[in-house]
Write a protein that holds these residues in place. Structure first.
Motif, PDB file in Angstrom:
ATOM      1  N   LEU A   1     140.620  48.525   5.018  1.00  0.00           N
ATOM      2  CA  LEU A   1     139.498  48.046   4.214  1.00  0.00           C
ATOM      3  C   LEU A   1     138.778  49.214   3.545  1.00  0.00           C
ATOM      4  CD1 LEU A   1     137.832  45.684   3.238  1.00  0.00           C
ATOM      5  CD2 LEU A   1     136.583  45.751   5.387  1.00  0.00           C
ATOM      6  N   LEU A   2     138.621  50.316   4.262  1.00  0.00           N
ATOM      7  CA  LEU A   2     138.005  51.510   3.674  1.00  0.00           C
ATOM      8  C   LEU A   2     138.836  52.020   2.497  1.00  0.00           C
ATOM      9  CD1 LEU A   2     135.898  53.804   3.685  1.00  0.00           C
ATOM     10  CD2 LEU A   2     137.353  54.980   5.367  1.00  0.00           C
ATOM     11  N   LEU A   3     140.157  52.076   2.670  1.00  0.00           N
ATOM     12  CA  LEU A   3     141.023  52.527   1.578  1.00  0.00           C
ATOM     13  C   LEU A   3     140.916  51.605   0.366  1.00  0.00           C
ATOM     14  CD1 LEU A   3     144.194  53.538   3.633  1.00  0.00           C
ATOM     15  CD2 LEU A   3     142.584  55.070   2.479  1.00  0.00           C
ATOM     16  N   LEU A   4     140.851  50.318   0.606  1.00  0.00           N
ATOM     17  CA  LEU A   4     140.687  49.339  -0.470  1.00  0.00           C
ATOM     18  C   LEU A   4     139.351  49.543  -1.176  1.00  0.00           C
ATOM     19  CD1 LEU A   4     141.945  46.784  -1.780  1.00  0.00           C
ATOM     20  CD2 LEU A   4     140.751  45.459  -0.041  1.00  0.00           C
ATOM     21  N   ARG A   5     138.287  49.736  -0.401  1.00  0.00           N
ATOM     22  CA  ARG A   5     136.958  49.959  -0.978  1.00  0.00           C
ATOM     23  C   ARG A   5     136.927  51.232  -1.810  1.00  0.00           C
ATOM     24  NH1 ARG A   5     134.024  50.330   4.131  1.00  0.00           N
ATOM     25  NH2 ARG A   5     132.904  51.904   2.959  1.00  0.00           N
TER      26      ARG A   5
ATOM     27  N   GLY B   1     130.795  50.032  -8.117  1.00  0.00           N
ATOM     28  CA  GLY B   1     131.907  50.832  -7.586  1.00  0.00           C
ATOM     29  C   GLY B   1     131.435  51.810  -6.533  1.00  0.00           C
ATOM     30  N   PHE B   2     130.309  52.471  -6.804  1.00  0.00           N
ATOM     31  CA  PHE B   2     129.754  53.412  -5.825  1.00  0.00           C
ATOM     32  C   PHE B   2     129.340  52.691  -4.540  1.00  0.00           C
ATOM     33  CE2 PHE B   2     125.928  55.312  -3.971  1.00  0.00           C
ATOM     34  CZ  PHE B   2     126.455  56.516  -3.537  1.00  0.00           C
ATOM     35  N   LEU B   3     128.685  51.540  -4.697  1.00  0.00           N
ATOM     36  CA  LEU B   3     128.238  50.788  -3.516  1.00  0.00           C
ATOM     37  C   LEU B   3     129.422  50.275  -2.700  1.00  0.00           C
ATOM     38  CD1 LEU B   3     125.226  48.859  -5.075  1.00  0.00           C
ATOM     39  CD2 LEU B   3     125.142  50.838  -3.533  1.00  0.00           C
ATOM     40  N   LEU B   4     130.528  49.943  -3.378  1.00  0.00           N
ATOM     41  CA  LEU B   4     131.745  49.561  -2.658  1.00  0.00           C
ATOM     42  C   LEU B   4     132.239  50.713  -1.790  1.00  0.00           C
ATOM     43  CD1 LEU B   4     134.053  47.670  -5.176  1.00  0.00           C
ATOM     44  CD2 LEU B   4     133.095  46.774  -3.072  1.00  0.00           C
ATOM     45  N   ILE B   5     132.295  51.896  -2.373  1.00  0.00           N
ATOM     46  CA  ILE B   5     132.816  53.058  -1.657  1.00  0.00           C
ATOM     47  C   ILE B   5     132.014  53.327  -0.387  1.00  0.00           C
ATOM     48  CG2 ILE B   5     133.111  55.571  -1.754  1.00  0.00           C
ATOM     49  CD1 ILE B   5     133.778  55.194  -4.762  1.00  0.00           C
ATOM     50  N   VAL B   6     130.699  53.367  -0.513  1.00  0.00           N
ATOM     51  CA  VAL B   6     129.883  53.713   0.655  1.00  0.00           C
ATOM     52  C   VAL B   6     129.606  52.514   1.549  1.00  0.00           C
ATOM     53  CG1 VAL B   6     128.844  55.732  -0.431  1.00  0.00           C
ATOM     54  CG2 VAL B   6     127.685  53.524  -0.581  1.00  0.00           C
ATOM     55  N   GLY B   7     129.837  51.317   1.047  1.00  0.00           N
ATOM     56  CA  GLY B   7     129.601  50.127   1.848  1.00  0.00           C
ATOM     57  C   GLY B   7     128.125  49.821   2.021  1.00  0.00           C
ATOM     58  N   LEU B   8     127.368  50.032   0.962  1.00  0.00           N
ATOM     59  CA  LEU B   8     125.925  49.785   0.979  1.00  0.00           C
ATOM     60  C   LEU B   8     125.622  48.619   0.041  1.00  0.00           C
ATOM     61  CD1 LEU B   8     123.056  50.734   1.828  1.00  0.00           C
ATOM     62  CD2 LEU B   8     123.106  52.239  -0.177  1.00  0.00           C
ATOM     63  N   PHE B   9     124.792  47.676   0.480  1.00  0.00           N
ATOM     64  CA  PHE B   9     124.529  46.456  -0.299  1.00  0.00           C
ATOM     65  C   PHE B   9     125.853  45.867  -0.774  1.00  0.00           C
ATOM     66  CE2 PHE B   9     120.738  49.166  -1.150  1.00  0.00           C
ATOM     67  CZ  PHE B   9     119.863  48.469  -0.340  1.00  0.00           C
ATOM     68  N   TYR B  10     126.786  45.852   0.130  1.00  0.00           N
ATOM     69  CA  TYR B  10     128.181  45.541  -0.165  1.00  0.00           C
ATOM     70  C   TYR B  10     128.373  44.143  -0.760  1.00  0.00           C
ATOM     71  CZ  TYR B  10     133.164  44.983   0.781  1.00  0.00           C
ATOM     72  OH  TYR B  10     134.500  44.763   0.654  1.00  0.00           O
TER      73      TYR B  10
ATOM     74  N   PRO C   1     132.166  44.750   4.631  1.00  0.00           N
ATOM     75  CA  PRO C   1     132.552  46.136   4.358  1.00  0.00           C
ATOM     76  C   PRO C   1     133.351  46.814   5.464  1.00  0.00           C
ATOM     77  CG  PRO C   1     130.270  46.055   5.042  1.00  0.00           C
ATOM     78  CD  PRO C   1     130.747  44.628   4.950  1.00  0.00           C
ATOM     79  N   GLY C   2     133.399  46.239   6.632  1.00  0.00           N
ATOM     80  CA  GLY C   2     134.102  46.887   7.746  1.00  0.00           C
ATOM     81  C   GLY C   2     133.194  47.864   8.462  1.00  0.00           C
ATOM     82  N   LYS C   3     133.719  48.461   9.514  1.00  0.00           N
ATOM     83  CA  LYS C   3     132.882  49.304  10.360  1.00  0.00           C
ATOM     84  C   LYS C   3     132.609  50.680   9.760  1.00  0.00           C
ATOM     85  CE  LYS C   3     136.236  51.301  13.621  1.00  0.00           C
ATOM     86  NZ  LYS C   3     136.600  51.401  15.031  1.00  0.00           N
ATOM     87  N   TYR C   4     133.428  51.126   8.803  1.00  0.00           N
ATOM     88  CA  TYR C   4     133.216  52.424   8.171  1.00  0.00           C
ATOM     89  C   TYR C   4     132.370  52.239   6.915  1.00  0.00           C
ATOM     90  CZ  TYR C   4     137.142  53.586  11.203  1.00  0.00           C
ATOM     91  OH  TYR C   4     137.960  53.749  12.286  1.00  0.00           O
TER      92      TYR C   4
END
Length: 135
Positions: free
Chosen positions: A15-19, A72-81, A127-130
């Protein structure tokens, strides 16, 4: 197959790689739109005509550019996903409808449709755990 049996314990890594992959591509795709300024935003925002919204195109174009770039940035960090995914789904719906309205057909709209489906699914997955949201 035995080699694939253990991969399920790496779901969060996948999931992290996808994000990261989707996020980087959306930043690359969205930043030029954001940097295009009011003239570019007006053209981009004109796409809202496909749903009957023809007022204040500069605002709608700016929102689409912000959604793609910062989404895109929020996806990467998993914030306000999940809110980011919802904005990206909406952006992809308008993009697909614009392609259809131009006569591009399914071939032209397929990329936006595919990404819309991915973002819609990610709303449910989370977003997953990461991610910052999980901290």
């Amino acid at each position: 197959m035995a080699i694939f049996d253990n991969l399920s314990k790496y779901r969060n890594t996948g999931l992290l790689l996808l994000r990261i992959g989707l996020g980087v591509m959306f930043i690359i795709h969205g930043f030029p739109k954001l940097a295009g300024g009011p003239d570019g935003w007006t053209g981009l925002g004109g796409s809202m005509k496909v749903i009957g919204i023809d007022f204040f195109p500069i605002f709608w174009g700016f929102m689409a550019a912000v959604s793609e770039t910062f989404g895109g940035f929020l996806l990467i960090v998993g914030l306000f996903y999940r809110p980011a995914c919802i904005l990206l789904v909406c952006t992809m719906i308008i993009a697909a409808m614009t392609h259809f309205a131009k006569g591009d057909g399914l071939q032209g709209a397929s990329h936006a449709i595919e990404l819309g489906i991915v973002f819609f699914g990610l709303i449910f997955i989370g977003p997953g755990k990461y991610s910052v949201d999980k901290k």
